[in-house]
Design a protein around this motif. Structure first.
Motif, PDB file in Angstrom:
ATOM      1  N   GLU A   1      -0.124   3.672  13.257  1.00 55.85           N
ATOM      2  CA  GLU A   1       0.569   4.084  12.047  1.00 55.85           C
ATOM      3  C   GLU A   1       1.473   2.975  11.541  1.00 55.85           C
ATOM      4  OE1 GLU A   1       3.950   7.331  10.967  1.00 55.85           O
ATOM      5  OE2 GLU A   1       2.126   8.081  11.926  1.00 55.85           O
ATOM      6  N   GLU A   2       2.189   2.311  12.465  1.00 57.95           N
ATOM      7  CA  GLU A   2       3.082   1.230  12.087  1.00 57.95           C
ATOM      8  C   GLU A   2       2.294   0.079  11.463  1.00 57.95           C
ATOM      9  OE1 GLU A   2       5.251   0.256  15.563  1.00 57.95           O
ATOM     10  OE2 GLU A   2       6.535   2.035  15.477  1.00 57.95           O
ATOM     11  N   LEU A   3       1.146  -0.256  12.069  1.00 52.17           N
ATOM     12  CA  LEU A   3       0.313  -1.316  11.529  1.00 52.17           C
ATOM     13  C   LEU A   3      -0.194  -0.952  10.143  1.00 52.17           C
ATOM     14  CD1 LEU A   3      -1.742  -2.303  14.696  1.00 52.17           C
ATOM     15  CD2 LEU A   3       0.001  -3.682  13.558  1.00 52.17           C
ATOM     16  N   THR A   4      -0.548   0.305   9.941  1.00 53.46           N
ATOM     17  CA  THR A   4      -1.032   0.763   8.650  1.00 53.46           C
ATOM     18  C   THR A   4       0.064   0.643   7.605  1.00 53.46           C
ATOM     19  OG1 THR A   4      -2.510   2.307   9.755  1.00 53.46           O
ATOM     20  CG2 THR A   4      -2.111   2.683   7.429  1.00 53.46           C
ATOM     21  N   LEU A   5       1.262   1.019   7.956  1.00 54.46           N
ATOM     22  CA  LEU A   5       2.394   0.902   7.036  1.00 54.46           C
ATOM     23  C   LEU A   5       2.649  -0.562   6.697  1.00 54.46           C
ATOM     24  CD1 LEU A   5       4.780   2.078   5.495  1.00 54.46           C
ATOM     25  CD2 LEU A   5       6.086   2.041   7.620  1.00 54.46           C
ATOM     26  N   GLU A   6       2.590  -1.423   7.719  1.00 55.24           N
ATOM     27  CA  GLU A   6       2.760  -2.858   7.492  1.00 55.24           C
ATOM     28  C   GLU A   6       1.694  -3.391   6.534  1.00 55.24           C
ATOM     29  OE1 GLU A   6       2.927  -5.568  10.819  1.00 55.24           O
ATOM     30  OE2 GLU A   6       4.460  -4.345  11.767  1.00 55.24           O
ATOM     31  N   ARG A   7       0.457  -2.979   6.768  1.00 60.36           N
ATOM     32  CA  ARG A   7      -0.656  -3.458   5.946  1.00 60.36           C
ATOM     33  C   ARG A   7      -0.509  -2.988   4.496  1.00 60.36           C
ATOM     34  NH1 ARG A   7      -4.186  -2.365   9.365  1.00 60.36           N
ATOM     35  NH2 ARG A   7      -5.083  -0.422   8.611  1.00 60.36           N
TER      36      ARG A   7
ATOM     37  N   ASP B   1       2.230  -4.968   2.883  1.00 58.15           N
ATOM     38  CA  ASP B   1       1.773  -6.332   2.658  1.00 58.15           C
ATOM     39  C   ASP B   1       0.878  -6.404   1.425  1.00 58.15           C
ATOM     40  OD1 ASP B   1       1.522  -9.137   3.637  1.00 58.15           O
ATOM     41  OD2 ASP B   1      -0.596  -8.573   3.787  1.00 58.15           O
ATOM     42  N   MET B   2      -0.008  -5.427   1.256  1.00 54.64           N
ATOM     43  CA  MET B   2      -0.883  -5.400   0.083  1.00 54.64           C
ATOM     44  C   MET B   2      -0.077  -5.196  -1.192  1.00 54.64           C
ATOM     45  SD  MET B   2      -4.189  -3.212   1.376  1.00 54.64           S
ATOM     46  CE  MET B   2      -5.324  -3.847   2.600  1.00 54.64           C
ATOM     47  N   LEU B   3       0.958  -4.351  -1.118  1.00 56.63           N
ATOM     48  CA  LEU B   3       1.811  -4.138  -2.285  1.00 56.63           C
ATOM     49  C   LEU B   3       2.550  -5.423  -2.649  1.00 56.63           C
ATOM     50  CD1 LEU B   3       3.335  -0.608  -1.522  1.00 56.63           C
ATOM     51  CD2 LEU B   3       1.690  -1.165  -3.319  1.00 56.63           C
ATOM     52  N   ASP B   4       3.062  -6.130  -1.640  1.00 55.49           N
ATOM     53  CA  ASP B   4       3.796  -7.370  -1.894  1.00 55.49           C
ATOM     54  C   ASP B   4       2.907  -8.428  -2.547  1.00 55.49           C
ATOM     55  OD1 ASP B   4       6.045  -6.219  -0.812  1.00 55.49           O
ATOM     56  OD2 ASP B   4       5.736  -7.083   1.205  1.00 55.49           O
ATOM     57  N   HIS B   5       1.629  -8.462  -2.139  1.00 60.91           N
ATOM     58  CA  HIS B   5       0.699  -9.458  -2.684  1.00 60.91           C
ATOM     59  C   HIS B   5      -0.097  -8.908  -3.869  1.00 60.91           C
ATOM     60  CE1 HIS B   5       1.483 -11.149   1.351  1.00 60.91           C
ATOM     61  NE2 HIS B   5       1.231 -12.325   0.778  1.00 60.91           N
ATOM     62  N   ARG B   6       0.304  -7.718  -4.339  1.00 63.48           N
ATOM     63  CA  ARG B   6      -0.314  -7.088  -5.520  1.00 63.48           C
ATOM     64  C   ARG B   6      -1.833  -6.934  -5.360  1.00 63.48           C
ATOM     65  NH1 ARG B   6       3.442  -6.688  -9.326  1.00 63.48           N
ATOM     66  NH2 ARG B   6       1.906  -6.241 -10.960  1.00 63.48           N
ATOM     67  N   GLN B   7      -2.256  -6.597  -4.143  1.00 61.29           N
ATOM     68  CA  GLN B   7      -3.681  -6.367  -3.875  1.00 61.29           C
ATOM     69  C   GLN B   7      -3.993  -4.874  -4.078  1.00 61.29           C
ATOM     70  OE1 GLN B   7      -3.738  -7.847   0.185  1.00 61.29           O
ATOM     71  NE2 GLN B   7      -4.429  -9.881  -0.473  1.00 61.29           N
ATOM     72  N   PHE B   8      -3.852  -4.438  -5.305  1.00 59.57           N
ATOM     73  CA  PHE B   8      -3.952  -3.013  -5.606  1.00 59.57           C
ATOM     74  C   PHE B   8      -5.380  -2.467  -5.449  1.00 59.57           C
ATOM     75  CE2 PHE B   8      -0.334  -4.340  -8.489  1.00 59.57           C
ATOM     76  CZ  PHE B   8       0.640  -3.936  -7.599  1.00 59.57           C
TER      77      PHE B   8
ATOM     78  N   GLU C   1       8.382   6.503   4.755  1.00 63.78           N
ATOM     79  CA  GLU C   1       8.974   5.236   5.179  1.00 63.78           C
ATOM     80  C   GLU C   1       9.086   4.214   4.050  1.00 63.78           C
ATOM     81  OE1 GLU C   1      10.129   4.981   8.232  1.00 63.78           O
ATOM     82  OE2 GLU C   1       9.330   6.951   8.799  1.00 63.78           O
ATOM     83  N   VAL C   2       8.541   4.512   2.882  1.00 70.76           N
ATOM     84  CA  VAL C   2       8.566   3.540   1.774  1.00 70.76           C
ATOM     85  C   VAL C   2       9.642   3.921   0.778  1.00 70.76           C
ATOM     86  CG1 VAL C   2       6.114   3.088   2.081  1.00 70.76           C
ATOM     87  CG2 VAL C   2       6.838   4.789   0.396  1.00 70.76           C
ATOM     88  N   ASP C   3       9.997   2.970  -0.100  1.00 72.57           N
ATOM     89  CA  ASP C   3      11.019   3.283  -1.108  1.00 72.57           C
ATOM     90  C   ASP C   3      10.387   4.012  -2.287  1.00 72.57           C
ATOM     91  OD1 ASP C   3       9.869   1.373  -2.903  1.00 72.57           O
ATOM     92  OD2 ASP C   3      10.968  -0.221  -1.894  1.00 72.57           O
ATOM     93  N   GLU C   4      11.229   4.446  -3.212  1.00 82.32           N
ATOM     94  CA  GLU C   4      10.755   5.304  -4.312  1.00 82.32           C
ATOM     95  C   GLU C   4       9.731   4.590  -5.192  1.00 82.32           C
ATOM     96  OE1 GLU C   4      12.558   7.814  -8.128  1.00 82.32           O
ATOM     97  OE2 GLU C   4      13.906   6.994  -6.620  1.00 82.32           O
ATOM     98  N   LYS C   5       9.961   3.315  -5.474  1.00 88.49           N
ATOM     99  CA  LYS C   5       9.042   2.565  -6.332  1.00 88.49           C
ATOM    100  C   LYS C   5       7.673   2.453  -5.677  1.00 88.49           C
ATOM    101  CE  LYS C   5       8.553  -1.873  -8.707  1.00 88.49           C
ATOM    102  NZ  LYS C   5       9.163  -3.219  -8.936  1.00 88.49           N
ATOM    103  N   GLN C   6       7.652   2.126  -4.385  1.00 88.89           N
ATOM    104  CA  GLN C   6       6.382   2.017  -3.666  1.00 88.89           C
ATOM    105  C   GLN C   6       5.698   3.372  -3.556  1.00 88.89           C
ATOM    106  OE1 GLN C   6       7.895   0.241  -0.041  1.00 88.89           O
ATOM    107  NE2 GLN C   6       7.126  -1.789  -0.598  1.00 88.89           N
ATOM    108  N   LEU C   7       6.490   4.429  -3.368  1.00 86.97           N
ATOM    109  CA  LEU C   7       5.944   5.783  -3.272  1.00 86.97           C
ATOM    110  C   LEU C   7       5.139   6.137  -4.504  1.00 86.97           C
ATOM    111  CD1 LEU C   7       5.846   8.725  -2.109  1.00 86.97           C
ATOM    112  CD2 LEU C   7       8.024   9.105  -3.262  1.00 86.97           C
ATOM    113  N   VAL C   8       5.722   5.915  -5.665  1.00 90.39           N
ATOM    114  CA  VAL C   8       5.054   6.262  -6.929  1.00 90.39           C
ATOM    115  C   VAL C   8       3.821   5.387  -7.134  1.00 90.39           C
ATOM    116  CG1 VAL C   8       5.318   6.377  -9.432  1.00 90.39           C
ATOM    117  CG2 VAL C   8       7.214   7.041  -7.941  1.00 90.39           C
ATOM    118  N   LEU C   9       3.948   4.109  -6.814  1.00 90.97           N
ATOM    119  CA  LEU C   9       2.833   3.181  -7.001  1.00 90.97           C
ATOM    120  C   LEU C   9       1.649   3.557  -6.108  1.00 90.97           C
ATOM    121  CD1 LEU C   9       1.812   0.655  -8.381  1.00 90.97           C
ATOM    122  CD2 LEU C   9       2.945  -0.727  -6.628  1.00 90.97           C
TER     123      LEU C   9
END
Length: 463
Positions: free
Chosen positions: A16-22, A25-32, A54-62
């Motif tokens: 689960e932690e690895l999935t969250l990291e991944r 990471d995809m969000l940071d590199h805009r790999q939508f 575990e994510v912030d509000e902006k990431q949640l919506v995205l």
């Protein structure tokens, strides 16, 4: 938990932690595009709902906007109320309409019951008129009734249908139903039978539904207690249980997944009550400090004030304590043993009541069994404790015998109190879990102190 289970749990957590990291990471590199594929192919909605905490509000919506409609609705149903409220406030009306359209009706009702009034109004505005009418109907049922947790999306067949026609109807409407494995045969909306998909697929297409339907089926009424309905589903291994109104017209079904949720909620409520805490639907970390205080303080105040009786009893034996001060040293051991014995009996009886193994009519049978258990236990405890007193030089043989007799009386009283109170509570309409550890321990303490000083005063002629 075994070493193997711990390893599996650790592996799941690491995954689960690895999935969250991944994901991050995809969000940071805009790999939508890649993230959308990852979410669609490699993620269960229930797991995603956990990760989104575990994510912030902006990431949640995205992330939520990347999900396909069906996955988004299912993930939304698994979220906690705080996450849902954040999303509802962030999504557009059209996005909210898509989510509400894909959600099953019972999940929608569950969401509405947890939301504040202003959020409920917006959700209702996002639903079509037909669904809104169904929602209002379900909200009118009592909170803990079968009607409040049922789903109105079931497949209804008529007895005159051929098997071929029935299968065709399932293909046409099955995608919008929560389950297709059991179909229900109705006549003028009245439930008259049920038929499994297995029967339909393995019999001749020209046969009539009437020929293969099962008329000897289990069902429940809308006003039946939801816990009883859930236990019926689990007991008989049903996928769903039909729900009828007082005129025997079918109005919905309760599915096995809803039954599991109901049982989990009921067990959580019982555990809270048994621990002397008022039940709370929120998670531990989702509950504020003051809410924790409010839920715990009533029972603690009651139990603290109840202990006044114990203090009054001890005060009445001040003269005996003055003559033999060592008497007070045995009180914690006696009250602790009595409380533990009472808790054991009450826990077993409460469980028996919960699973339908024990009923009030079994009261005398339960008392007789617990008395025999108490006698055996008390003999072992009394002998071991007597030997301990003599070896440690805490008293002579007479004192050891006296403490042993007190111990035996304490265990017997505790066992009887522990098995009787939950049964009586259930009989008078109270939750048997109320008569659990805290209350029984207090009552047993009072009984133990009374018996202890009565026996001590009689044996050593103290007064």
């Amino acid at each position: 938990m075994s070493e193997k289970d711990w390893a599996a749990a650790a592996a799941a957590e690491e995954c689960e932690e690895l999935t969250l990291e991944r994901i991050q990471d995809m969000l940071d590199h805009r790999q939508f595009k890649e993230l959308k594929e990852e979410l669609e192919n490699n993620m269960y909605p229930v797991d995603l709902a956990d990760i989104l905490t575990e994510v912030d509000e902006k990431q949640l919506v995205l992330i939520f906007r990347l999900l396909v409609k069906e996955e988004a609705a299912e993930t939304f149903a698994y979220m906690n109320s705080d996450l849902r409220e954040l999303l509802i406030n962030a999504l557009t009306d059209s996005e909210l309409e898509e989510v509400m359209e894909e959600m099953y009706l019972d999940d929608t009702v569950d969401v509405l019951e947890e939301m504040p009034a202003n959020v409920v109004d917006r959700l209702l505005m996002a639903t079509d008129e037909e669904k809104r009418v169904q929602i209002n109907q379900l909200l009118q049922y009592p909170e803990d009734s079968a009607g409040s947790v049922m789903n109105v999306d079931y497949i209804a067949l008529s007895r005159e249908m051929t098997v071929e026609d029935a299968i065709l109807k399932i293909r046409q409407v099955g995608l919008n139903r929560e389950t297709i494995y059991t179909c229900y045969v109705t006549e003028k909306k009245r439930l008259i039978g049920a038929v499994d998909i297995k029967e339909l697929l393995t019999t001749g297409e020209s046969r009539l539904v009437e020929e293969i339907m099962d008329t000897n089926m289990l069902y429940a009424q809308t006003t039946d207690d939801q816990e009883e309905v859930a236990r019926t589903i689990m007991k008989y291994g049903l996928i769903a249980l039909p729900i009828v109104d007082h005129e025997h017209c079918m109005v919905g079904i309760v599915t096995v997944d809803d039954a599991m949720v109901v049982l989990q909620e009921e067990e959580t409520e019982d555990m809270s009550i048994m621990a002397g805490v008022n039940p709370n639907d929120d998670s531990y970390f989702g509950t504020t400090v003051m809410e924790h205080v409010k839920s715990r303080i009533p029972w603690l105040l009651f139990l603290m004030l109840s202990a006044t009786v114990t203090q009054m009893i001890m005060n009445s034996y001040e003269a005996a304590i003055a003559v033999m001060p060592q008497l007070t040293g045995f009180i914690p051991m006696l009250t602790g043993t009595g409380g533990n014995c009472g808790s054991q009996s009450s826990t077993l009886v409460i469980r028996g009541l919960a699973v339908g193994e024990i009923e009030f009519r079994d009261l005398l049978k339960v008392i007789w069994k617990e008395m025999r258990v108490a006698v055996c236990i008390s003999l072992v405890l009394a002998v071991v404790n007597g030997i301990r007193i003599i070896i440690m030089g805490q008293g002579d043989v007479l004192l050891a015998l006296t403490i042993g007799v007190t111990m035996a009386c304490t265990v017997i009283i505790a066992k009887i109190v522990g098995c009787t109170l939950p049964l009586v509570a259930g009989k008078v309409g109270l939750d048997p879990a109320i008569m659990a550890t805290p209350l029984i321990s207090t009552l047993v303490d009072i009984s133990t102190i009374s018996v202890y000083f009565a026996i001590i005063s009689m044996v050593f002629r103290l007064g």
